[in-house]
Design a protein around this motif. Structure first.
Motif, short mmCIF file in Angstrom:
data_model
loop_
_atom_site.label_atom_id
_atom_site.label_comp_id
_atom_site.label_asym_id
_atom_site.label_seq_id
_atom_site.Cartn_x
_atom_site.Cartn_y
_atom_site.Cartn_z
N THR A 1 -9.01 2.19 -2.57
CA THR A 1 -8.60 3.27 -1.68
C THR A 1 -9.25 3.07 -0.32
O THR A 1 -10.44 2.83 -0.23
N PHE A 2 -8.42 3.17 0.73
CA PHE A 2 -8.88 3.05 2.11
C PHE A 2 -8.72 4.41 2.79
O PHE A 2 -7.74 5.11 2.53
N TYR A 3 -9.63 4.74 3.70
CA TYR A 3 -9.56 6.00 4.44
C TYR A 3 -9.56 5.74 5.94
O TYR A 3 -10.00 4.69 6.41
N ASP A 4 -9.09 6.72 6.69
CA ASP A 4 -9.12 6.74 8.15
C ASP A 4 -8.45 5.51 8.76
O ASP A 4 -7.37 5.14 8.35
N PRO B 1 -5.53 9.83 7.07
CA PRO B 1 -4.71 8.89 6.29
C PRO B 1 -5.50 8.29 5.13
O PRO B 1 -6.70 8.03 5.24
N VAL B 2 -4.80 8.06 4.02
CA VAL B 2 -5.38 7.45 2.82
C VAL B 2 -4.37 6.41 2.33
O VAL B 2 -3.19 6.70 2.18
N ALA B 3 -4.85 5.20 2.09
CA ALA B 3 -4.00 4.13 1.56
C ALA B 3 -4.55 3.68 0.21
O ALA B 3 -5.76 3.51 0.06
N SER B 4 -3.66 3.49 -0.75
CA SER B 4 -4.05 3.01 -2.08
C SER B 4 -3.30 1.71 -2.36
O SER B 4 -2.12 1.58 -2.02
N VAL B 5 -4.01 0.77 -2.98
CA VAL B 5 -3.41 -0.51 -3.30
C VAL B 5 -4.08 -1.06 -4.55
O VAL B 5 -5.21 -0.67 -4.88
N PRO C 1 0.82 -1.22 0.00
CA PRO C 1 0.00 0.00 0.00
C PRO C 1 0.85 1.26 0.00
O PRO C 1 1.94 1.30 0.58
N GLU C 2 0.34 2.29 -0.66
CA GLU C 2 0.94 3.62 -0.61
C GLU C 2 0.12 4.45 0.36
O GLU C 2 -1.07 4.64 0.16
N ILE C 3 0.76 4.94 1.42
CA ILE C 3 0.07 5.73 2.44
C ILE C 3 0.40 7.20 2.22
O ILE C 3 1.55 7.56 2.02
N ARG C 4 -0.63 8.04 2.26
CA ARG C 4 -0.43 9.48 2.22
C ARG C 4 -1.43 10.11 3.18
O ARG C 4 -2.34 9.44 3.66
N TYR C 5 -1.27 11.38 3.44
CA TYR C 5 -2.14 12.07 4.38
C TYR C 5 -2.73 13.31 3.72
O TYR C 5 -2.02 14.06 3.05
#
Length: 166
Positions: free
Chosen positions: A57-60, A27-31, A17-21
């Motif tokens: 995309t995942f949040y929080d 927090p936001v994760a993309s995979v 996953p790529e984590i960014r804020y």
């Protein structure tokens, strides 16, 4: 009239996953998740595997859990909703996108790589609620999680018998 926008994926992570804020600190994760299906080719009779790639995309809190536990090649179950978008590339051409906004995450397979013996197998963590997500790291530390019993509610009925006739 009600409508439904729901996606269920069972596949393998294609990359870590790529984590960014976000500026708000969210927090936001993309995979990428790969799903495969097999079919028999009508002309040759050979089995053909068709792999589809999905951007998720995942949040929080779900983003934090995904960032910690998802790894490339890991089998995963994801529920979410479709989100369509458009953007204009640097070449000036407008492109369409399809993303899955995850609402639930469940790791599949055994727990190897999480610090838990592989013979326990099954579901590694389920992050549908923050309470469940908070319990996942405790069990991943190699110790069995202590059974938790909910505290009795202070409703004033604690002293009543459970002799209900039905």
């Amino acid at each position: 009239m009600a409508s439904v926008n729901k996606v269920i994926l069972v596949g393998n992570c294609g990359r870590d996953p790529e984590i960014r804020y976000l500026p708000s600190g969210q927090p936001v994760a993309s995979v990428s998740i790969a799903t495969s299906s097999r079919r028999k080719d009508r002309n040759t009779g050979e089995m053909v595997e068709d792999t589809q790639w999905h951007r998720v995309t995942f949040y929080d809190r779900l983003a934090e859990i995904a960032g910690e536990y998802l790894k490339k090649g890991r089998p995963v179950y994801v529920e979410g909703r479709l989100k369509y978008g458009k953007y204009t590339g640097q070449d000036g051409i407008e492109r369409n996108t399809v993303d899955i906004i995850a609402t639930e995450l469940q790791l599949l397979g055994n727990r190897e790589g999480l610090g838990v013996p592989a013979d326990e197998g099954g579901v590694a963590t389920r992050a549908a609620t923050p309470a469940r997500a908070a319990a996942a790291p405790a069990s991943s530390a190699g110790r069995p999680a202590a059974p938790t019993t909910p505290a009795p509610a202070a409703s004033g009925f604690e002293d009543m018998d459970d002799d209900i006739p039905f």
